[in-house]
Scaffold this active site. Structure first.
Site, PDB file in Angstrom:
ATOM      1  CB  ILE A 478      -0.926   0.036   1.230  1.00  0.00           C
ATOM      2  CG1 ILE A 478      -1.847  -1.186   1.246  1.00  0.00           C
ATOM      3  CG2 ILE A 478      -1.751   1.315   1.249  1.00  0.00           C
ATOM      4  CD1 ILE A 478      -2.723  -1.269   2.485  1.00  0.00           C
ATOM      5  CB  CYS A 479       2.430   3.484  -2.009  1.00  0.00           C
ATOM      6  SG  CYS A 479       1.882   3.553  -3.721  1.00  0.00           S
ATOM      7  CB  ALA A 480       0.460   8.150  -1.613  1.00  0.00           C
TER       8      ALA A 480
END
Length: 574
Positions: A478-480
């Site tokens: 999960i990233c931005a």
């Protein structure tokens, strides 16, 4: 300065991870497919106008049907996605056997919003405020209804059925009271508003926020928005996660209004738009780092920055700039504070000058943020001739802003590399090139001396792999925005395929498909989402899923080194 900024970070992280801010942001992200899908029809209908071709009216109207009944109902859909995201967050605080019914919350929120946004007239109903004009009202409804349900469910203010009644039927009656209270509250409030103001909720909000909408399109307003995103990222908190929820409704509304102006034969005069944020303020990612990565690649003398430019110029071209944010680094690096904050401000003010003074059209279409910024600007402005000039001029200005600061940092790194080389008994020339082949460069670009006696990087133990991945293993990164997480997930999938391991990895932006977490064995949280760790931890703990976090340089190293990424997964699954 760095010390003082670091002290601010916890406060900014609390804002970014706030449940209501997250619900607005994630609800809007969930609706992006609608915006992008509808924009395809806009492109077909109106881009040919740039070359003097206009569709016959009946064909244009048929093309616009899909747009009008998708984008034209955007606020209704955002009500549902906002309510759903807040419901999921609230459910984490409730017992697993006494949860809010997300479907019922969505239905109640949509009914309440329709009551609050529909304008009735003699000919039927005006749906204007179900679209972009009603976005702020959709946030209000989408945040209040789940709270009404939460109070009812938590305190058992529900219709209770005998235990002999099947649970699916009991759940139906359980939802009656919270739905009744939610809908009735907005119905009564709408009647009061209509009596005393002559407006519904959506109309009232638009009239109250009109000064803010206007101020956001001023030079000062635009500069504050652009600078704030850079400032928060510099502190280490993902900037758009704080700023975007506050301006998303304005951006979408302005884009739709620009299109209406073009359709009416006028200039598209609104500056602040979704793609203005993506392509102008954040040209090449937050901080407008597009030119910087090419300065690293072609003009840097230090081995670290040259290697970093070579490794990062492709992702940065598509606005995935975490490799240089953490790899240079730019975050919390005082040398880069000024250009990182100022460059986006200069770009957006120049963009406003082109619109207000030179008469260029603003952005009337919404394209995916990963399109290279120069191309995205041209498309979103309908290939306005002045847009070509703007792109060239903004790139030149960005070079002049970034170059002096890059030179200072490059010289510092070059000096340190030379000192390290001398300390190792090596000789470096004036350009920073070491005159021996016994050197190596780490994946983040740092020059390293090596000798024949140094140990090689240990290879992955296939036997250990077989033990760790003896069953199907699912990993979620999960990233931005889903950019760097996609790179890491692809690296893991590639290595797993080559080694025939039972490992699969998926990449998501924070807030996107969070329900998938329950089916994962491990969730890897990118460093830019550190402020969201508490929220993700609640979900992983609920489903017994392991959560791993990384530092900035470690994360970038994992995206580039499949072997290390595999070792990282193994270590966190053990």
């Amino acid at each position: 300065m760095t010390s003082r900024i670091e002290k601010m970070k916890p406060g900014f992280e609390k804002i970014a991870s706030n449940a209501y801010v997250s619900a607005i942001r994630d609800g809007f992200i969930a609706s992006m497919p609608i915006i992008l899908f509808s924009s395809l029809f806009i492109l077909v209908a109106y881009v040919p106008n740039a070359w003097g071709y206009h569709w016959p009216v009946n064909i244009e109207n048929n093309i616009m049907i899909a747009y009008n009944y998708s984008m034209g109902l955007l606020a209704l859909f955002v009500t549902a996605t906002t309510a759903k995201n807040l419901t999921d967050t609230k459910n984490l605080d409730l017992p697993k056997t006494n949860q809010m019914n997300a479907v019922s919350v969505i239905l109640a929120a949509e009914i309440a919003f329709i009551i609050s946004a529909i304008v009735q007239n003699k000919g039927g109903a005006d749906l204007t405020y179900l679209g972009t004009q009603g976005l702020v009202a959709s946030y209000v409804v989408g945040l209040i209804v789940p709270n009404i349900y939460y109070v009812c469910i938590k305190n058992n203010v529900t219709i209770k059925m005998p235990p002999q009644v099947p649970q699916n039927i009991s759940q139906t009656f359980k939802d009656v009271i919270p739905m009744f209270l939610s809908v009735t509250a907005f119905w009564a409030f709408s009647l009061v508003l209509a009596t005393f103001t002559g407006k519904n909720l959506a109309q009232l909000i638009i009239s109250l926020l009109a000064p803010i909408f206007s101020a956001s399109d001023s030079y000062l307003g635009l500069a504050i928005i652009a600078g704030a995103m850079g400032f928060f990222w510099f502190v280490g908190v993902q900037g758009p996660s704080i700023v975007a929820p506050a301006v998303a409704a304005i951006e979408v509304t302005n884009t739709a209004d620009n299109l209406k102006l073009i359709q009416a034969g006028h200039q598209a005069t609104h500056v602040l738009a979704q793609n203005a944020q993506d392509y102008v303020m954040n040209m090449g990612g937050t901080g407008s780092t597009l030119v910087l990565v090419f300065l690293f690649l072609f003009l840097a003398r230090s081995k670290q920055l040259r290697a970093l430019g070579k490794a990062a110029f492709i992702p940065v071209s598509f606005s995935v700039n975490e490799p240089i944010l953490f790899g240079a680094p730019i975050i919390m690096n005082p040398i880069f504070f000024v250009p990182f904050v100022v460059t986006p401000m200069v770009n957006i003010c120049l963009f406003k000058f082109f619109i207000d003074v030179l008469g260029m059209n603003g952005m009337m279409y919404t394209m995916p943020w990963v399109i290279p910024a120069p191309i995205g600007i041209l498309i979103s402005t309908g290939f306005a001739p002045l847009a070509f000039v703007f792109v060239a001029l903004s790139l030149i200005l960005d070079v002049f802003i970034w170059l002096p600061f890059m030179r200072v940092y490059d010289n510092d790194l070059l000096s340190q590399e030379n000192k390290n080389a001398i300390a190792e008994g090596l000789v470096a020339d004036g350009a920073g090139n070491v005159s021996t082949d016994d050197t190596d460069t780490t994946s983040d670009g740092t020059v390293m001396a090596s000798t024949a006696g140094d140990e090689a990087t240990p290879e992955v133990d296939d036997k250990t792999n077989d033990e760790v991945f003896s069953k199907d293993t699912a990993v979620m990164v999960i990233c931005a925005g889903g950019g760097t997480s996609g790179i890491l997930a692809n690296a893991l999938n590639k290595t797993a395929k080559e080694r025939d391991l039972k490992l699969s990895a998926a990449a998501r932006a924070y807030g996107q498909d969070m329900n998938m977490i329950q089916d994962m064995d491990l969730v890897i949280l990118a460093p830019q989402m550190e402020s969201m760790k508490g929220n993700v931890q609640k979900i992983t703990d609920k489903y017994g899923v392991k959560l791993a976090t990384t530092s900035g340089k470690e994360y970038i190293e994992l995206t580039r080194n499949p072997e290390k990424s595999l070792q990282f997964v193994k270590a966190n699954l053990a």
